[in-house]
Design a protein around this motif. Sequence first.
Motif, mmCIF file in Angstrom:
data_model
loop_
_atom_site.group_PDB
_atom_site.id
_atom_site.type_symbol
_atom_site.label_atom_id
_atom_site.label_comp_id
_atom_site.label_asym_id
_atom_site.label_seq_id
_atom_site.Cartn_x
_atom_site.Cartn_y
_atom_site.Cartn_z
ATOM 1 N N GLN A 14 75.907 10.451 -40.482
ATOM 2 C CA GLN A 14 76.849 9.334 -40.587
ATOM 3 C C GLN A 14 78.172 9.639 -39.894
ATOM 4 O O GLN A 14 78.806 8.752 -39.334
ATOM 5 N N LYS A 23 79.777 2.017 -40.425
ATOM 6 C CA LYS A 23 79.127 3.159 -41.045
ATOM 7 C C LYS A 23 77.946 3.600 -40.185
ATOM 8 O O LYS A 23 77.378 2.825 -39.435
ATOM 9 N N SER A 26 71.736 4.415 -42.464
ATOM 10 C CA SER A 26 71.573 4.472 -43.908
ATOM 11 C C SER A 26 71.116 5.855 -44.348
ATOM 12 O O SER A 26 70.648 6.671 -43.539
ATOM 13 N N ARG A 27 71.211 6.127 -45.638
ATOM 14 C CA ARG A 27 70.790 7.424 -46.179
ATOM 15 C C ARG A 27 69.328 7.699 -45.838
ATOM 16 O O ARG A 27 68.989 8.802 -45.399
ATOM 17 N N CYS A 30 68.989 8.574 -42.184
ATOM 18 C CA CYS A 30 69.573 9.889 -41.909
ATOM 19 C C CYS A 30 68.594 11.004 -42.263
ATOM 20 O O CYS A 30 68.420 11.964 -41.494
#
Length: 263
Positions: A14, A23, A26-27, A30
Amino acid sequence: MSTPSPQLLVAAAQQTLGMGKRKGPSRAICLHLAGEVLAVARGLKPAVLYDYNCAGALALQSYLEELQRLGLLSPGLHILEIGEDCLIVSPKHACQHLQQVLHGTVALVDVSSSQPYPSLCSLDQLQDLKVFVAEITMHLQELQRDLSLGVCPSRLHSSDWNLCTVFGLLLGYPVSYTFHLNQGSDNCLALTPLRVFTAHTSWLPGQPPVLLYSFSVPENLFPNLRHILNAWEKDLRTRFRTQDDFADLCITSEIVTVPAVAL
């Protein structure tokens, strides 16, 4: 090498791959991206195409350097720009695969819109593509001599290339689609039964598996391609046994038919 915590892997992506005030990925993206990059480093796939946002080569360079700083990666990966796209590549393993392409152990399927149905073709029938593959191979061989320089991007001229085919080859698919560029990007795969192969592997506890491969072959050509696909699976399983970062390799296939296929 020890695996950094998921929180550190997410922060690395990020912070380096965010676009301005936006941003970063997304998690879930990632963590999956980190798994894909590690799979490239471990020789389970020759490259990964970065297509999550518009982050360019310099951002990807920072991302790989951060993964090295965290201890996930050793030096050896490269960022290859082709057209508007970036691939994270293992020059060593990409060269190995492209040598197989030049030796005819990877299949090509012509899906040009002028054809009534897909058909097998050889690299010798596609001299332009053969030249491109040889050019990319030579470029990657040069990169292997300069890996001590660390992560650095390079660019290949691609105005005349069929990027669909080139990317399929660089991503390590045992079967890649090709078509005549002068006929546009349409193809003859609509409503054609396709056998879709996927290869997944588990990595981080409690996280979804990492998708290593996803590609398809026309079902009517599957009998002729079975030996190539079997060889690809055997080679992947052999490579898988040489590492201990990933577990539970799962290779599956299913037959699908869709009204249109974008390449």
